[in-house]
Design a protein around this motif. Structure first.
Motif, short mmCIF file in Angstrom:
data_model
loop_
_atom_site.label_atom_id
_atom_site.label_comp_id
_atom_site.label_asym_id
_atom_site.label_seq_id
_atom_site.Cartn_x
_atom_site.Cartn_y
_atom_site.Cartn_z
N ALA A 35 26.59 -10.07 -7.25
CA ALA A 35 27.68 -10.19 -6.29
C ALA A 35 27.35 -9.59 -4.94
CB ALA A 35 28.95 -9.54 -6.86
N VAL A 36 26.51 -8.57 -4.91
CA VAL A 36 26.15 -8.00 -3.61
C VAL A 36 25.28 -8.96 -2.83
CG1 VAL A 36 24.00 -6.75 -4.15
CG2 VAL A 36 25.57 -5.81 -2.47
N TYR A 37 24.50 -9.78 -3.52
CA TYR A 37 23.63 -10.72 -2.82
C TYR A 37 24.44 -11.79 -2.08
CZ TYR A 37 19.12 -8.98 -4.40
OH TYR A 37 18.00 -8.20 -4.59
N ASP A 38 25.57 -12.22 -2.62
CA ASP A 38 26.35 -13.24 -1.92
C ASP A 38 27.53 -12.67 -1.14
OD1 ASP A 38 28.44 -12.79 -3.74
OD2 ASP A 38 27.93 -14.51 -4.98
N GLY A 39 27.66 -11.33 -1.11
CA GLY A 39 28.70 -10.69 -0.33
C GLY A 39 30.04 -10.55 -1.01
N SER A 40 30.22 -11.20 -2.16
CA SER A 40 31.53 -11.15 -2.83
C SER A 40 31.85 -9.75 -3.35
CB SER A 40 31.59 -12.17 -3.98
OG SER A 40 30.62 -11.90 -4.97
N LEU A 41 30.84 -8.95 -3.61
CA LEU A 41 31.07 -7.58 -4.08
C LEU A 41 31.84 -6.77 -3.05
CD1 LEU A 41 30.56 -5.28 -6.12
CD2 LEU A 41 28.48 -4.75 -4.83
N PHE A 42 31.49 -6.91 -1.78
CA PHE A 42 32.13 -6.10 -0.75
C PHE A 42 33.63 -6.40 -0.66
CE2 PHE A 42 27.75 -6.71 1.24
CZ PHE A 42 27.24 -5.58 0.62
N GLU A 43 33.97 -7.68 -0.72
CA GLU A 43 35.38 -8.06 -0.66
C GLU A 43 36.13 -7.52 -1.88
OE1 GLU A 43 35.45 -12.26 -0.28
OE2 GLU A 43 34.53 -12.28 1.71
N HIS A 44 35.48 -7.60 -3.04
CA HIS A 44 36.09 -7.07 -4.26
C HIS A 44 36.33 -5.57 -4.14
CE1 HIS A 44 36.75 -6.47 -8.60
NE2 HIS A 44 35.95 -5.43 -8.47
N MET A 45 35.33 -4.85 -3.63
CA MET A 45 35.45 -3.39 -3.51
C MET A 45 36.53 -3.01 -2.51
SD MET A 45 31.41 -2.32 -3.65
CE MET A 45 31.70 -0.55 -3.54
#
Length: 204
Positions: free
Chosen positions: A179-189
């Motif tokens: 998820a960090v590779y596609d940026g979705s992790l940041f939005e989730h966090m």
């Protein structure tokens, strides 16, 4: 801060070893979270705001804003210079450093085979997660001779990710890294942090 991201929070790429083409490459999506006003440029204060939004402390956020923008501004804006050190999102692939995992190719696309190699080569304790020692082994194996800037860049990126996103067992999970590779992790966090703050306020 440990992220509770599950595999349902993102879509897995097809693991055929080829880059995944998109209108906006995956590396651009990775950094777009920090473009807080969506103007295609990331200024140091936006980098700071983005790090704070995902739960990083003040000192880490300040240091990241200074170092990341100074390192990437000239690379992503060839022939241009500004003391505000903006990063141009559309050219972010120009800022790739050496001694990395190779999960992003030279055009900023996601390469599934390279992503899977992280775990097939280094995940010894758990097949779908990395321990701190396994993470360090990966960083050491990825080092290119005398590429000191690349060594430092990779170490800083991965140790920050581990610090913010390891679970309560000290593991950095595969779905979190994906998820960090596609940026979705940041939005989730960011959503997770905002929800926790709202809950704390309601209890107070």
């Amino acid at each position: 801060m440990a992220s509770s991201l599950s595999s349902k929070d993102f879509q897995e790429g097809v693991d055929d070893g080829r880059p995944i083409p998109t209108d906006q490459n995956v590396l651009q999506k990775h950094v777009a979270f920090f473009d807080r006003n969506h103007d295609g440029l990331i200024y140091p204060w936006e980098t700071f705001e983005g790090f704070r939004a995902i739960g990083a402390g003040y000192m880490l956020s300040i240091a990241s804003a200074i170092l990341i923008n100074m390192a990437l501004s000239r690379k992503t804006r060839p022939g241009k210079f500004s003391l505000l050190f903006p990063i141009e999102v559309k050219n972010i692939q120009m800022g790739k450093h050496g001694s990395d995992s190779g999960v992003y190719d030279s055009e900023g696309r996601f390469v599934p085979l390279k992503f899977e190699e992280i775990f097939s080569k280094f995940a010894r304790t758990h097949s779908n997660a990395l321990t701190s020692d396994e993470l360090m082994a990966m960083l050491k194996a990825n080092r290119e001779p005398k590429d000191y800037k690349g060594w430092i860049g990779s170490w800083a990126e991965w140790r920050t990710l581990y610090s913010l996103c390891k679970d309560h067992h000290g593991l950095l999970r595969k779905e979190t890294i994906r998820a960090v590779y596609d940026g979705s992790l940041f939005e989730h966090m960011e959503r997770e942090k905002a929800a926790a703050k709202k809950k704390a306020q309601s209890l107070g």
